[in-house]
Design an enzyme around this catalytic site. Structure first.
Site, PDB file in Angstrom:
ATOM      1  N   LYS A 197      19.190   9.154  10.813  1.00  0.00           N
ATOM      2  CA  LYS A 197      17.917  10.073   9.498  1.00  0.00           C
ATOM      3  C   LYS A 197      17.830   8.703   9.007  1.00  0.00           C
ATOM      4  O   LYS A 197      18.028   7.784   9.361  1.00  0.00           O
ATOM      5  CB  LYS A 197      19.022  10.120   8.435  1.00  0.00           C
ATOM      6  CG  LYS A 197      18.199  10.846   6.271  1.00  0.00           C
ATOM      7  CD  LYS A 197      19.035  10.547   5.903  1.00  0.00           C
ATOM      8  CE  LYS A 197      18.269  10.938   4.152  1.00  0.00           C
ATOM      9  NZ  LYS A 197      19.238  11.677   3.494  1.00  0.00           N
ATOM     10  N   ARG A 207      12.314  14.084  -3.802  1.00  0.00           N
ATOM     11  CA  ARG A 207      13.027  13.073  -4.788  1.00  0.00           C
ATOM     12  C   ARG A 207      12.271  13.331  -6.170  1.00  0.00           C
ATOM     13  O   ARG A 207      12.941  13.358  -6.592  1.00  0.00           O
ATOM     14  CB  ARG A 207      12.524  11.167  -4.270  1.00  0.00           C
ATOM     15  CG  ARG A 207      13.279  11.473  -3.478  1.00  0.00           C
ATOM     16  CD  ARG A 207      12.973   9.824  -2.678  1.00  0.00           C
ATOM     17  NE  ARG A 207      13.819   9.623  -1.129  1.00  0.00           N
ATOM     18  CZ  ARG A 207      13.362   7.811  -0.427  1.00  0.00           C
ATOM     19  NH1 ARG A 207      12.042   7.052  -0.856  1.00  0.00           N
ATOM     20  NH2 ARG A 207      13.574   7.750   0.836  1.00  0.00           N
ATOM     21  N   LYS A 221      14.953   2.635   1.779  1.00  0.00           N
ATOM     22  CA  LYS A 221      15.865   3.271   1.557  1.00  0.00           C
ATOM     23  C   LYS A 221      16.143   2.315   3.122  1.00  0.00           C
ATOM     24  O   LYS A 221      17.352   2.800   3.820  1.00  0.00           O
ATOM     25  CB  LYS A 221      16.932   4.515   1.568  1.00  0.00           C
ATOM     26  CG  LYS A 221      16.457   5.074   0.265  1.00  0.00           C
ATOM     27  CD  LYS A 221      17.055   6.490   0.575  1.00  0.00           C
ATOM     28  CE  LYS A 221      16.713   6.718  -1.359  1.00  0.00           C
ATOM     29  NZ  LYS A 221      17.736   8.102  -1.116  1.00  0.00           N
ATOM     30  N   GLU A 237      24.125   5.942  16.913  1.00  0.00           N
ATOM     31  CA  GLU A 237      24.319   6.596  15.165  1.00  0.00           C
ATOM     32  C   GLU A 237      25.094   7.795  15.623  1.00  0.00           C
ATOM     33  O   GLU A 237      26.146   7.816  15.396  1.00  0.00           O
ATOM     34  CB  GLU A 237      23.487   6.372  14.657  1.00  0.00           C
ATOM     35  CG  GLU A 237      22.854   5.143  13.423  1.00  0.00           C
ATOM     36  CD  GLU A 237      23.485   5.148  12.404  1.00  0.00           C
ATOM     37  OE1 GLU A 237      24.206   5.348  12.489  1.00  0.00           O
ATOM     38  OE2 GLU A 237      23.324   3.815  12.073  1.00  0.00           O
ATOM     39  N   LYS A 252      16.908  13.896  10.890  1.00  0.00           N
ATOM     40  CA  LYS A 252      16.140  14.377  10.046  1.00  0.00           C
ATOM     41  C   LYS A 252      15.081  13.080  10.226  1.00  0.00           C
ATOM     42  O   LYS A 252      15.364  12.066   9.840  1.00  0.00           O
ATOM     43  CB  LYS A 252      17.024  14.147   8.628  1.00  0.00           C
ATOM     44  CG  LYS A 252      16.414  14.258   7.892  1.00  0.00           C
ATOM     45  CD  LYS A 252      17.426  14.256   6.250  1.00  0.00           C
ATOM     46  CE  LYS A 252      16.846  13.767   4.860  1.00  0.00           C
ATOM     47  NZ  LYS A 252      17.469  13.977   3.409  1.00  0.00           N
ATOM     48  N   TYR A 313      13.397  24.841   3.717  1.00  0.00           N
ATOM     49  CA  TYR A 313      13.582  25.858   2.209  1.00  0.00           C
ATOM     50  C   TYR A 313      12.540  26.294   2.617  1.00  0.00           C
ATOM     51  O   TYR A 313      12.962  27.547   1.433  1.00  0.00           O
ATOM     52  CB  TYR A 313      11.815  24.159   1.730  1.00  0.00           C
ATOM     53  CG  TYR A 313      12.738  22.964   1.474  1.00  0.00           C
ATOM     54  CD1 TYR A 313      14.135  23.280   0.349  1.00  0.00           C
ATOM     55  CD2 TYR A 313      12.479  22.112   1.833  1.00  0.00           C
ATOM     56  CE1 TYR A 313      14.675  22.013  -0.031  1.00  0.00           C
ATOM     57  CE2 TYR A 313      13.747  21.033   2.063  1.00  0.00           C
ATOM     58  CZ  TYR A 313      14.031  20.276   1.091  1.00  0.00           C
ATOM     59  OH  TYR A 313      14.990  19.622   0.654  1.00  0.00           O
TER      60      TYR A 313
END
Ligand code: PBG
Length: 320
Positions: A197, A207, A221, A237, A252, A313
């Site tokens: 990510k 957000r 982040k 990862e 992502k 979405y």
């Protein structure tokens, strides 16, 4: 044989043959619909940065889940919009077994038992600072965060989530969650790890949708999400998360990271999912005309990269 005996256009001469020979097909079963859930009754609110996406009260989320099941979409991913008064520094509401997300899981499970429910493991909907974890000395503290994420995963598993999906990028969280699930007899709760990510600017409409953007403000982040420059690190990862017990891994965002998807599929046997994130959705919607042709092309290309399923979405609208 070469031209003119080989004419590659022959296999493109009509729709039936193009369809018959298509190497990749986008099917309803490839798609997962993320749903934003909010308090209220029969309440749908517009998200200005995400055309055609709304925050839904639980009763409307149940209807949406039914529509997914009817269309052959196998799973949904729930994201809660938490009221400001319930947010604090420690994200304590994340562990409330009667919180919005637990009630949503319960209602959807009862009404639509055949649709899979994925829930995010992360604290950003619940924190006043908008970070995914517990902030100590100016940064998100890894181990303190893993501890609360593990409790959050148990709360959600108990509420009936089929898949818990840590999206926080803390080190060691998949192993800790797997151990807790095993220890509490949730041996069939799957873990979908958001493994690669990236610290992407494409998350900003999301957000807005969950109301964490304002809280995060100008902070970012980047001490936990990955540097968009890196792909070798993504393999590390992913390897770690698989070793710690992930059933599926995710890349992502999707569209700018298709090299990462393709390489993951090549290097690992574990199913790879991709998340077409809010910013990708908004960008495509801004130029797509009514028939969703660009959206379809984008999703097809993500599947061609090797993604076994795609969170989008547009999962519902792209099927019409
Ligand atoms: C929370 C989370 C985010 C997304 C999914 N889970 C936002 C973030 O990491 O800031 C983004 C999804 C999207 O943009 O559609 N950890």
């Amino acid at each position: 044989m070469s031209y003119p005996y080989t004419r590659l256009r022959r296999n493109r001469k009509s729709p039936w043959v193009r369809d018959m020979l298509a190497e990749t097909k986008l099917l309803p079963s490839d798609l997962i619909l993320p749903i934003f859930v909010q308090e209220g009754q029969n309440k749908a609110t517009v998200i200005s940065s995400m055309p055609n996406v709304q925050r839904l009260s639980i009763d409307l989320a149940v209807k949406k889940a039914k529509q997914c099941a009817d269309l052959g979409i196998p799973a949904i991913a729930l994201f809660p919009v938490i009221e400001g008064s319930l947010k604090n520094d420690n994200a304590i509401e994340a562990l409330n077994k009667n919180n919005l997300i637990c009630r949503a899981i319960d209602a959807i499970k009862q009404a639509v038992p055949n649709v899979g429910i994925i829930t995010d493991i992360a604290l950003d909907p619940y924190t006043t600072h908008g970070h995914d974890g517990i902030v100590m000395n100016g940064d998100v503290d890894n181990d303190a965060t893993v501890e609360i994420l593990t409790s959050q995963a148990l709360v959600l598993a108990r509420a009936g989530a089929d898949i818990v999906a840590p999206s926080d990028m803390m080190d060691g969280r998949v192993g800790a969650i797997r151990e807790a699930l095993e220890g509490n007899n949730f041996i069939n709760t799957q873990i979908l790890a958001y493994s690669a990510k990236y610290a992407s600017s494409l998350y900003s409409p999301f957000r807005d949708a969950v109301g964490s953007g304002q809280n995060l403000g100008s902070a970012n982040k980047s001490t936990y999400q990955m540097n968009p420059a890196n792909i070798t690190e993504a393999m590390q990862e992913i390897e770690q998360d698989i070793l710690e017990g992930a059933d599926m891994v995710m890349v992502k965002p999707a569209m700018f990271y298709q090299d990462v998807i393709a390489r993951t599929v090549e290097e690992f046997e574990t199913p790879v999912l991709a998340y077409q994130v809010s910013g990708e959705y908004a960008m495509i919607k801004a130029i797509d005309n009514d028939n969703n042709a660009i959206m379809h092309e984008a999703l097809l290309s993500i599947k061609r990269s090797g993604a076994r399923a795609i969170l989008s979405y547009a999962a519902v609208e792209v099927l019409f």
